[in-house]
Write a protein that holds these residues in place. Structure first.
Motif, PDB file in Angstrom:
ATOM      1  N   LEU A 106       0.835  -1.197   0.000  1.00  0.00           N
ATOM      2  CA  LEU A 106       0.000   0.000   0.000  1.00  0.00           C
ATOM      3  C   LEU A 106       0.870   1.247   0.000  1.00  0.00           C
ATOM      4  CD1 LEU A 106      -2.728  -0.981   2.567  1.00  0.00           C
ATOM      5  CD2 LEU A 106      -3.097  -0.310   0.211  1.00  0.00           C
TER       6      LEU A 106
ATOM      7  N   LEU B 190     -13.782  -4.215 -15.514  1.00  0.00           N
ATOM      8  CA  LEU B 190     -14.128  -4.604 -14.153  1.00  0.00           C
ATOM      9  C   LEU B 190     -15.244  -5.652 -14.169  1.00  0.00           C
ATOM     10  CD1 LEU B 190     -12.913  -3.668 -11.567  1.00  0.00           C
ATOM     11  CD2 LEU B 190     -14.580  -1.839 -11.445  1.00  0.00           C
TER      12      LEU B 190
ATOM     13  N   LEU C 148      -3.604  -4.547  -9.240  1.00  0.00           N
ATOM     14  CA  LEU C 148      -4.831  -3.932  -8.735  1.00  0.00           C
ATOM     15  C   LEU C 148      -5.019  -2.574  -9.392  1.00  0.00           C
ATOM     16  CD1 LEU C 148      -5.005  -4.504  -4.894  1.00  0.00           C
ATOM     17  CD2 LEU C 148      -6.131  -5.742  -6.729  1.00  0.00           C
TER      18      LEU C 148
ATOM     19  N   VAL D   5      -8.712   8.451  -4.338  1.00  0.00           N
ATOM     20  CA  VAL D   5      -9.076   7.485  -3.295  1.00  0.00           C
ATOM     21  C   VAL D   5      -7.812   6.786  -2.827  1.00  0.00           C
ATOM     22  CG1 VAL D   5     -10.906   5.876  -2.654  1.00  0.00           C
ATOM     23  CG2 VAL D   5     -11.056   7.100  -4.790  1.00  0.00           C
TER      24      VAL D   5
ATOM     25  N   SER E 118      -9.877  -5.710  -5.904  1.00  0.00           N
ATOM     26  CA  SER E 118      -9.809  -5.066  -4.592  1.00  0.00           C
ATOM     27  C   SER E 118     -11.191  -4.889  -3.976  1.00  0.00           C
ATOM     28  CB  SER E 118      -9.126  -3.704  -4.729  1.00  0.00           C
ATOM     29  OG  SER E 118      -9.954  -2.837  -5.467  1.00  0.00           O
TER      30      SER E 118
ATOM     31  N   LEU F 134     -12.363  -2.100  -3.002  1.00  0.00           N
ATOM     32  CA  LEU F 134     -12.969  -0.925  -3.636  1.00  0.00           C
ATOM     33  C   LEU F 134     -13.655  -1.315  -4.950  1.00  0.00           C
ATOM     34  CD1 LEU F 134     -13.063   2.155  -3.107  1.00  0.00           C
ATOM     35  CD2 LEU F 134     -11.127   2.375  -4.638  1.00  0.00           C
ATOM     36  N   ASP F 135     -12.973  -2.132  -5.749  1.00  0.00           N
ATOM     37  CA  ASP F 135     -13.553  -2.556  -7.028  1.00  0.00           C
ATOM     38  C   ASP F 135     -14.841  -3.339  -6.829  1.00  0.00           C
ATOM     39  OD1 ASP F 135     -11.755  -1.355  -8.656  1.00  0.00           O
ATOM     40  OD2 ASP F 135     -10.454  -3.101  -8.891  1.00  0.00           O
TER      41      ASP F 135
ATOM     42  N   ILE G  93     -17.463  -0.783  -6.486  1.00  0.00           N
ATOM     43  CA  ILE G  93     -17.737  -0.128  -7.778  1.00  0.00           C
ATOM     44  C   ILE G  93     -18.633  -1.025  -8.632  1.00  0.00           C
ATOM     45  CG2 ILE G  93     -16.697   0.738  -9.896  1.00  0.00           C
ATOM     46  CD1 ILE G  93     -14.218   1.434  -8.265  1.00  0.00           C
TER      47      ILE G  93
ATOM     48  N   ALA H  27     -15.193   5.367  -8.069  1.00  0.00           N
ATOM     49  CA  ALA H  27     -14.271   4.984  -7.001  1.00  0.00           C
ATOM     50  C   ALA H  27     -14.450   5.889  -5.792  1.00  0.00           C
ATOM     51  CB  ALA H  27     -12.841   5.027  -7.513  1.00  0.00           C
TER      52      ALA H  27
ATOM     53  N   ARG I 200      -9.256  -0.800   1.576  1.00  0.00           N
ATOM     54  CA  ARG I 200      -9.911  -0.726   0.259  1.00  0.00           C
ATOM     55  C   ARG I 200      -9.053  -1.293  -0.852  1.00  0.00           C
ATOM     56  NH1 ARG I 200      -8.024   3.709   2.201  1.00  0.00           N
ATOM     57  NH2 ARG I 200      -6.803   5.216   1.001  1.00  0.00           N
ATOM     58  N   TYR I 201      -7.724  -1.279  -0.714  1.00  0.00           N
ATOM     59  CA  TYR I 201      -6.878  -1.828  -1.775  1.00  0.00           C
ATOM     60  C   TYR I 201      -6.364  -3.225  -1.441  1.00  0.00           C
ATOM     61  CZ  TYR I 201      -7.042   2.484  -4.427  1.00  0.00           C
ATOM     62  OH  TYR I 201      -7.477   3.535  -5.185  1.00  0.00           O
TER      63      TYR I 201
END
Lengths: 297, 402, 284
Positions: free
Chosen positions: B7, B274, B395, B401, C118, C120-121, C124, C153, C171-172
């Motif tokens: 991260l 996605l 990722l 964000v 992730s 977050l995804d 989404i 996002a 989130r990641y």
């Protein structure tokens, strides 16, 4: 009339060898929930194994070589499972599929590279010589009689093993609910190995007859034979033994019909067969005798 | 081993002195990476002695190992590329354009590069399905063939020129792609794979049997394309330097590859990519968030067919001769191998995998007889040991964000 | 599982809003639905109405058909008989994705997250129900597409911040790396991202400890405050949650609805007690 009878005999002969391959696909899928795409290649190593045994031990005789090939190919299935396929049991289905396709390539290439002069076709003897009888003017060879007879016997034996023996009971238990079977004290790995042995040995019988029927063996015969066997199993409904037999007869019937009716039909044999596969998959996705599984949510 | 876990993305841009230092460090990283990749490829192209090939391979393996031992290394390189996108783009394109000059007159090397690039287009196309959505498609060889055959037939029988056949061939293949995708309404997994195999076999057999496709002999004498009166059979003269005729096709294929990368990037960085990832993970969950699974599967087939057809057209006009055996089931399996080795749903990884697996059998001539065996073993090994490939999917990260 | 506890905790929570009077025109209705699998009747003649803003709990022993009911409503299964209506619209037999885009979101009993991408995804993706993306826009106007994704996002980030736990900080991370309670929360966040009118929660507390359950109850109360029109149907075993939240409780047993009333009434219903007491051993 003679023509029609001849074609009917061809149909049964073709259906018999297709069914020997198709039940293996169905059995493996039913028990392991894995599409073993290289099953056709495993089966079609049998003629090479038989001839290899003869080369190594000329004194053994053809009959012994054939039996040895069936047993050895059965064990080969077990070894392949142990070496590679078992690693994909809990993986996404796509992975097992691609891996077994690759395994098929490896097998074909190994035959080509290891068997003396393996890139070229070799003649394969007829397992049975001579004419058995003539019916309505059409001659029926002993080989065809043996093919149909052996196929029927094998199906019968498989049914006995699956439905009348303790081993069969355990195989069906694992096939229905792996976790429950494990709790009941069944060792699933043993069952998987037994299934692989049975399926591969059955396939080997089909492989030997295939080579004997066309009179030659080639390293890449497994790909088409396997695709046709798999297609037959899918047409009938994967995981269903009766389905595999029905599927084989339907597929073989259409192939024979195409060869008899279409001009240059032999060339379009595969086109017709796979068009049937497409049609069945679109209109009856679970096969003729299968039921669409309810998704588990 | 996922690179996604870290991260450590640094905060956004600023105007302070350390920021300026970081800009130059980013530029340096980008330049060094591109140069290193180009250099490695050059060395790999020119080595001939088997021992040297093995040494180069060993060096690559060590580099890869170092790169992946610490996920932060890859993340920081990727970060530099992300921050200096336009610079990376300009430099990358410049290096690619200059490449034939470095190779010079060796037509064999340029030929290898053209084939590598065309295969890369095919694997990027296949990656939409195999990588993004995890649909095994064994018919990429067939769509590639439909592209090649339809353009070649138009050129030979109706005198169409190369550029006119391109859209028609792409359209034909895309329609075919939709058609293969259609059964995905009813079938899944192994059944869908069988549909693609069946389609592939049918197309191959038809090409083999029809008279008007030239049967097993195929089609010969496909005329080379020309642009502004410059025929692609002529050597290419630029800045007083002369490049062999193959360089024409190198640039053409490169253009196509860039198109493929742009298409892939745009789809990947949209909600479409996605959605493909969603149906790869769980179809039922995908349906219950409103994703029309059938439509997305068909879309993946269509995009694959569209790009594969382009590659087929360029291949046909480049080689001038096509036969059914160029477009078999085995070609599809080989393309799958490249995607799996390179990295599912990672375009750069897929390209690297393709170059590696296309060049390797050429370089290890000792092994040329074992080529298919090698592919088979590599697939099994990767699927069981490292299913995510050499370069796993990264990722997605979003500005704002972080 | 803590299924057998049919005792309410000390308080039944805050006073509950009165159910909106039979607003069937805007509500979700299950009309006499029967679902058979071969010889097995998973649901027999079940009806259920949910009005906007209402919270309805569906309880019952395992195998009673609760998840099947959800699968019928969301279009995973097509009922053998009966209809499902959203407002006045008959949606019986429509594909699941179409029903999702009509404003029905759900979670699953065994949480079904999108692995390999992730947290977050995942959220989404929940927005697909709201507005499907356009291929042409992605290909021809990449900047617009990227902006759309970026806004999505940001919105997903806000949703993650609004649910309990520390999802936003994770989130990641890959979705499959989350702890059990966080998976449940993420599924709810994903469902909320589509701004549904009806939220179906299938055993949201499964795998949660007492503390997590309390947090979840607070989350759901807050969601209800923030979105007064959102109707929630919750399949649940944890009686604290059933006592704290719903306006109404429906009880299923062997595929039939045996009772439907307020929690207090249900608690005293002898048939319900029997159904529950007899169910201790059947757990899946």
């Amino acid at each position: 009339m003679e023509q029609v009878v001849q074609q009917l005999i061809n149909w049964l002969a073709l259906g018999a060898i297709t069914a020997l391959l198709a039940v293996g696909f169905s059995l493996l899928f039913g028990v392991l929930n894995v599409i073993h795409f290289s099953h056709g290649d495993v089966a079609l190593t049998a003629p090479f194994v038989a001839m290899g045994v003869l080369i190594a031990l000329p004194a053994a005789g053809f009959g012994v070589a054939i039996i040895a090939a069936i047993v050895l190919v059965g064990f080969m299935g077990v070894i392949l499972d142990w070496v590679s396929i078992r690693r994909f049991r809990s993986a996404p289905p796509m992975m097992a599929l691609v891996a077994t396709v690759a395994l098929g390539i490896v097998l074909r290439e190994l035959i080509r590279l290891l068997y003396p002069n393996g890139s070229n076709p070799h003649s394969f003897p007829r397992l049975f010589e001579g004419t058995a009888f003539t019916i309505a003017g059409a001659t029926v060879s002993w080989l065809v009689v043996a093919m149909i007879g052996c196929s029927v016997l094998t199906m019968f034996a498989l049914t006995l093993i699956l439905y009348r023996s303790p081993l069969g009971m355990r195989i069906r238990a694992v096939s229905q609910d792996l976790e429950m079977a494990r709790l009941a004290g069944i060792d699933p790995n043993g069952i998987f190995q037994a299934t692989f042995f049975i399926a591969s040995a059955t396939g080997a019988v089909g492989g030997l007859f295939t080579a004997s029927y066309v009179g030659l063996m080639r390293f890449d015969m497994g790909i088409i034979a396997g695709l046709l066997g798999f297609s037959a199993a899918v047409i009938g409904g994967l995981g269903n033994m009766t389905g595999a037999i029905v599927g084989s007869l339907v597929l073989a019937g259409l192939e024979t019909l195409a060869q008899a009716i279409l001009p240059d039909g032999a060339a379009y044999r595969l086109v017709v067969a796979f068009t049937l596969v497409l049609v069945v998959l679109v209109f009856r996705p679970a096969g003729l005798l299968g039921r669409v599984p309810v998704p588990k949510v | 081993m996922s690179t996604g876990g870290s991260l450590n993305t640094e905060p956004g841009e600023g105007g302070t002195a350390p920021a300026r230092f970081r800009i130059s460090r980013d530029l340096g990283t980008v330049a060094a990476t591109i140069t290193a990749v180009a250099g490695l490829l050059y060395v790999f192209l020119v080595v001939t002695v088997t021992l040297h090939v093995v040494i180069v391979l060993g060096a690559m393996a060590v580099a890869l190992w170092l790169l992946q031992r610490d996920p932060r290394v890859e993340a920081s390189i990727a970060g530099s590329f992300e921050r200096r996108r336009s610079f990376a783009l300009v430099l990358g394109v410049a290096v690619a354009l200059a490449y034939p000059f470095a190779i010079g007159q060796n037509t064999y090397h340029i030929h290898l590069l053209v084939i590598c690039i065309l295969y890369s287009v095919l694997t990027i196309a296949l990656n939409f399905q195999l990588g993004s959505a995890n649909i095994p498609n064994f018919a990429t060889g067939a769509t590639y063939g439909i592209g090649a055959y339809s353009s070649a037939l138009l050129a030979l029988n109706h005198g169409w020129n190369f550029w006119a056949t391109l859209p028609v061939a792409a359209l034909a293949a895309t329609v075919f792609g939709f058609a293969i995708g259609l059964p995905s309404m009813r079938t899944r997994d192994a059944y869908l794979a069988l549909v693609t195999i069946a389609c592939g076999v049918i197309i191959h057999q038809l090409l083999n049997n029809f008279e008007w496709t030239g049967g097993a002999q195929g089609l010969i004498g496909i005329p080379a394309p020309s642009v502004f009166g410059h025929s692609f059979t002529q050597p290419l003269r630029v800045f007083g330097l002369t490049l062999p005729a193959q360089a024409n096709f190198y640039y053409l294929a490169l253009l196509l590859l860039m198109l493929a990368i742009v298409v892939a990037g745009r789809l990947h960085h949209s909600r479409i990519g996605l959605a493909w990832n969603a149906l790869r993970a769980d179809e039922i969950a995908a349906r219950s968030v409103g994703i029309n699974v059938v439509w997305y599967k068909m879309l993946a087939f269509a995009v694959d067919a569209f790009l594969a057809a382009f590659a087929g057209v360029v291949y046909a006009f480049y080689v001038g001769y096509i036969a059914p055996d160029n477009f078999t089931f085995l070609v599809s399996v080989m393309l799958m191998t490249m995607v799996i080795v390179g990295g599912m749903d990672n375009v750069i990884g897929v390209i690297i995998g393709t170059f590696l697996l296309t060049l390797l059998p050429e370089k290890l001539r000792v092994f040329s007889d074992y080529r298919l065996l090698f592919y088979g073993l590599v697939v099994i090994a990767f699927l069981s040991i490292r299913p995510q490939g050499l370069f796993p999917q990264r990722l997605r990260r979003y500005r704002g964000v972080e | 599982m803590k299924a057998s506890a049919l005792r309410a905790p000390g308080s039944t929570g805050e006073p509950l809003a009165a159910p909106v009077a039979a607003g069937a025109a805007r509500g979700l209705s299950v009309e006499r639905v029967t679902m058979r699998f071969g010889g097995l009747v998973a649901l027999g003649d079940v009806s259920l109405d949910v009005a906007p803003g209402e919270i309805v709990a569906v309880i019952g022993p395992n195998g009673a058909g609760k998840s099947t009911l959800f699968n019928v409503i969301t279009g995973i299964y097509r009922p053998t008989q009966g209809r499902v209506l959203i407002g006045d619209l008959d949606v019986t037999g429509r594909p699941a994705h179409a029903i999702a885009s009509l404003g029905v979101a759900r979670t699953f009993q065994s949480s079904r997250l999108f692995t390999g991408i992730s947290v977050l995804d995942n959220v989404i993706l929940g927005m697909h129900a709201l507005s499907p993306p356009s291929v042409l826009q992605a290909l021809l106007f990449p900047r617009r597409s990227r902006n759309e994704l970026r806004q999505a996002a940001a919105q997903a980030g806000r949703i993650l911040q609004s649910v309990g736990g520390h999802l936003y900080d994770q989130r990641y991370r890959l979705a499959e790396e989350l702890a059990q309670a966080d998976r449940r929360r993420l599924e709810i966040a994903r469902a909320l991202a589509g701004e549904p009118k009806f939220l179906l929660l299938d055993e949201p507390t499964a795998g949660m400890d007492d503390h997590d359950t309390d947090v979840l109850i607070q989350d759901l109360l807050r969601i209800r405050r923030d979105r007064p029109d959102l109707a929630i149907v919750v399949v649940e075993h944890d009686m604290r949650l059933v006592a704290a939240l719903p306006d109404r409780v429906a009880v299923l047993e062997y595929g039939s609805k045996i009772a439907e009333a307020s929690f207090e009434e249900i608690r005293r219903d002898p048939r319900v007690q029997e159904a529950y007491l007899g169910s201790d051993s059947v757990d899946d």
